[in-house]
Each structure stands twice: as C-alpha cells, then as structure tokens.
Design an enzyme around this catalytic site. Structure first.
Site, short mmCIF file in Angstrom:
data_model
loop_
_atom_site.label_atom_id
_atom_site.label_comp_id
_atom_site.label_asym_id
_atom_site.label_seq_id
_atom_site.Cartn_x
_atom_site.Cartn_y
_atom_site.Cartn_z
N ASP A 295 0.72 -1.17 0.02
CA ASP A 295 0.03 -0.01 0.06
C ASP A 295 0.98 1.30 0.13
O ASP A 295 1.96 1.47 0.69
CB ASP A 295 -0.94 -0.16 1.12
CG ASP A 295 -1.96 0.85 1.09
OD1 ASP A 295 -2.62 1.35 0.04
OD2 ASP A 295 -2.12 1.76 2.02
N GLU A 342 1.00 -0.60 -5.05
CA GLU A 342 -0.38 0.30 -5.07
C GLU A 342 0.44 1.69 -5.57
O GLU A 342 0.65 2.45 -4.71
CB GLU A 342 -1.02 0.22 -3.97
CG GLU A 342 -2.29 1.35 -3.79
CD GLU A 342 -2.16 2.52 -3.69
OE1 GLU A 342 -2.30 3.32 -4.48
OE2 GLU A 342 -1.79 3.03 -2.31
N ASP A 396 -11.78 0.88 -1.42
CA ASP A 396 -11.88 2.30 -1.12
C ASP A 396 -12.85 2.85 -2.25
O ASP A 396 -13.30 4.18 -2.09
CB ASP A 396 -10.51 3.00 -1.31
CG ASP A 396 -9.83 2.62 -0.03
OD1 ASP A 396 -10.41 2.39 0.98
OD2 ASP A 396 -8.70 2.78 -0.06
#
Length: 503
Positions: A295, A342, A396
């Site tokens: 992430d 990411e 998300d």
C-alpha cells in the site's frame, strides 16, 4: 504471473454463524467457488488485529505481524477437540448483511478463553506450540505483553503507561511479564490457533489452485506493539510521541491534503540496521500470501511528512526514502519479490522507476478512467500494460452500480457509454458490463469486488476514505453467490483467456 483473474473479498465479509466472517467453513466454500469459476486469485485486506477504538479498520492494527482473533473459526476449534458443538451454538448470532463487531468480539473471545482454560496448564509442554513461539519470537513476545498490558491498564495508549514499562526497562519487562503471565500465554495461544487454521486454509487453496493476495499497509498505528517495541526506527520524541506524522499533500480531491497521523519511519536508522524490521515484515507477509499488495508504494521513493503539531497536511513536505536500497537488500536474500505496487494517484517518474526496476506490477482502476482525459489516462483500458493488476474498483471505491448512480459525473457517464458502444444502459447491467470490459484488458491480472458480481449498489460499499464510522462492515449472507453467477463468471473468464483450472 499468468493471464488470470480473481475476486476481492475480505474474510470478515464471508457469511458466518458468529456475526463476522472468518477462516472457517465459509472460507473453504468461497475458495471452491473461485476455483469452479476459473479464478486463480483471492485478494483480501490486512488480517492484523483491530478494535472498535480503531473504527475496526484493517488498516489500523495493533501489530504488523499478529493476526486478528476475530478471524478464528469456532467450528474448527470443535474439530481440534477444544470446544463442542453445543458450546459454540450458544454463541451463534443471527445472520445479516452487516458485521456486528461488538457482539462477535464478545462471542469469540469467550469461546477462545474457554478453549484456553482446557489446555493452559499443559500448553508449554506441547512441542508444536513451543516451536510456533520459537519461529515467531521476533514479534510474538512483544505483541503478547503489549496486548496484556493494554487490557490490564484499561486500554490506555502505551505512551500513557507507567514510565518504566513505557520505556521498556529490563526490570519492568520482567515484572509485568511475571504479573501478566497467564494473559500473555492466552494471547500467544490465540495466535497459535489462528495460524494453525491459516495453514489448513492455505493447504486447501494450494490443492485447488487458488492463490492469496494479501495487503501490507506502508505505515503502522502509533498505538501498536511495533512502535512501542521499536521506537528507534520511528520519528518519536523522548516520551514516545511522534514529532512527524504521515499524510498526503493537497490535490484535486482535497485542498488541505490528508493528515493520516501515523508515525513516519526514521529511514536513516532503518538503513543503519540493514532494514531488519522491514525485511522481517516482508518475509512474514510473503510467507502468509502468494502475493502481497504494498500500500502507498510511492512512500518508498518519497513520502509526505507533516510536523505533528500541524493543523493540516498543507504544512508538510517531501522527504526522500531509500526504497531502492531496501528492495535491493531484500531481493538479494529472497530473489524476486511477489509484490504488487499500489501506485495510484499522482505518480512521478522516480516512483515509476522504482516500481519498474524491480518489475513490480502496478495498479489501474477502471472507474477512474472515464474523465475528460480518457484518451491519455493510464487507468483507461486502451492504456493498460501487461505487467499490471487492474480493478473496476478496490475496497476504497464504490461498487460499480453505486459509482454509476452516485459518483460518475456527466462526462464520465458519457465516455463510459461511448466506450461500451451504447447510447443508454440499464443500471442493472452496468456492473457486469464493466467486468466484461476489464476482462478484455491486456493486463495479466484483473480483480473484481464480490459486490460487483452481485450487482449491488452503494449500500454494499466496503469503505469511504476519510469517513471514520460505518465502514468495513458489509457481509455476504448464505446463498448469495449462486450457481448462475458462478457459471456466468466462469464463461466470461474462459472467453477472455483468464481461466486457471487444475487438470
């Protein structure tokens, strides 16, 4: 990575008799659904321990290494002879499409403590248990003491603990370790049970040819065993409080940026230590999963640092991070890293070079691709690259149907319809149209949220970034994933050459 596809579904979102999904029977059933539909990958969110004071977010855990006891299956504990069916039936919770975190926590903790009471006296004589402790000694002792202390001190943050244990003096560690001996052993027992069940699930996934993609948040929570036990590698003052915190700068979506509040790493100290903590973290996660999504990947090239006293992220500044040296060191020890970067948002040339140098697949989001810049947008289907992982949307994002109904502006709707070759489309068809579109991508891997297979609207959304309450609770109910959905997904997967079946 072969041309393939997969589904994003966190364990807590599985159906369950105990209010929250876990790694028990329903996980096996979902895994079999994936295999039968030709899916090679199952992507999940972080499995670290969460709590109501952390809004139950899997991205705000008390440890970067430990697992969430909520994910332990009572049914499998019956198979181990630790509980019986009548006992677990007494703690069943009426099923719904929302996780009841509080009721589930009470039920599962009660069952775990009952199971622990039956083996506690002989647990340290079990060579399998003691081997587990030895294999995980680099994190489990600190985590167990941290968890026991938080319970004993009524949930206080570690910076508010008595000064001697806050600063981990040798005498205080010995004193509290002896005082809380049984609670510490219970925490270790709970972790052992989880990882025993995890190993069984991984064996089943290996048998049926389904691989797991995990998730590694770049930052850790300040009130965590990692920060308490490793203060040197974070930018903290003499009392353990951060003097710099993480965030992102102002952008199109926010005039003041985002102030996350996590402590940032002291990369200079980490580098002097040979990146030991990060190497252990990567090794741990790449042992749990076949692949791991890293992430906020851009933070390994440069990250946005904000003074702790700042009112907003506007007062922050960029700081260079030694991502190249970190990944050089780790790849020398392990070879090619199965990491997905990411790299969403504004990605500069230095971040792209770091990603491409180590051949990490990047990410694209189809929902982001239909704006005014569709011709040159990297998220657009015609600009996808082979070494990438593409999504209609992630945890998300809104569901496909929710995005179409609520989030897409006029330009995005018009461009999407033009891309599909339609003048108009019924909202009941939009989700599968986007799935079909993504299946045709040149990207080696495409991932869909399970909510989109069900054509659910925005009420089934997993997370709204920036909103603390009401997230992470969506859950499947038994029977939602029908034979018809499985057949439709399988046919589409085969049509676009993404099928991964075991002969």
């Amino acid at each position: 990575m072969k041309r393939s596809s997969g589904i994003l579904l966190h364990f807590t979102s599985l159906p369950s008799r105990f209010g929250v999904g876990d790694i028990g029977p329903e996980a096996y059933e979902f895994a079999d659904f994936l295999a039968e539909a030709g899916q090679r990958f199952w992507q999940v969110l972080p499995i670290t321990p969460t709590a109501s004071e952390l809004c139950n977010s899997p991205y705000s855990g008390f440890s970067a290494f430990a697992a969430n006891p909520l994910l332990i299956s009572p049914e499998l504990m019956v198979q181990y002879g630790l509980l019986d069916n009548e006992e677990i039936n007494n703690f069943a919770i009426p099923d719904s499409d929302k996780v009841d975190f509080n009721a589930s926590t009470r039920a599962k903790e009660t069952l775990l403590r009952l199971a622990f009471s039956r083996v506690a006296n002989n647990l340290l004589d079990d060579h399998v248990f003691t081997q587990f402790l030895f294999d995980n000694m680099h994190w489990i002792n600190d985590f167990a003491l941290f968890t026991a202390l938080k319970l004993h001190l009524n949930g206080e943050k570690w910076t508010n603990w008595p000064e001697d244990i806050r600063d981990r003096t040798e005498e205080s560690l010995r004193y509290w370790g002896e005082l809380l001996e049984q609670e510490i052993l219970f925490v270790k027992f709970s972790q052992w049970i989880f990882f025993r069940q995890w190993g069984q699930l991984r064996d089943h996934l290996d048998e049926i040819g389904v691989e797991l993609i995990g998730d590694i948040p770049i930052y850790v929570t300040h009130d965590s065993s990692d920060v308490w036990a490793n203060r040197r590698i974070f930018k903290l003052d003499e009392n353990g409080n951060p003097y710099c915190v993480a965030g992102v700068p102002p952008d199109y979506f926010s005039e003041t940026g985002q102030l996350w509040g996590n402590p940032v790493y002291n990369w200079e100290v980490l580098q002097q230590d040979g990146f030991g903590w990060w190497a252990s973290r990567l090794k741990h996660n790449l042992g749990l999963y076949n692949w791991a999504r890293l992430d906020h990947f851009r933070g390994f090239s440069a990250y946005w640092e904000v003074p702790a006293e700042a009112k907003s992220a506007v007062e922050g500044y960029w700081v260079q991070a030694p991502g190249h040296k970190l990944f050089e060191m780790v790849t020398c020890g392990t070879g090619c890293l199965r990491i997905i970067a990411e790299d969403l948002g504004h990605i500069t040339q230095d971040v792209a070079y770091l990603r491409d140098r180590f051949q990490f697949p990047g990410m694209s989001i189809l929902q982001f691709s239909f704006g005014e810049d569709i011709g040159i947008c990297g998220d657009a289907l015609h600009n996808h690259t082979r070494n990438s992982v593409v999504y209609t949307g992630t945890h998300d994002n809104n569901t496909n149907r929710g995005w179409f109904n609520n989030d897409a502006d006029g330009v995005s709707r018009k461009n999407m319809l033009s891309y599909l070759g339609h003048d108009w489309i019924d909202e009941s068809k939009i989700s599968w149209e986007l799935i079909r579109l993504l299946m045709s991508s040149v990207a080696c891997l495409c991932i869909f949220q399970v909510q989109d297979l069900l054509n659910l609207d925005g009420k089934a959304r997993m997370n709204i970034p920036g909103e603390a309450d009401g997230n992470w609770g969506w859950k499947l109910v038994p029977g939602q994933l029908t034979q018809l959905i499985r057949e439709r997904l399988g046919e589409m997967t085969e049509l676009f050459g993404r099928t991964s079946r075991i002969d």
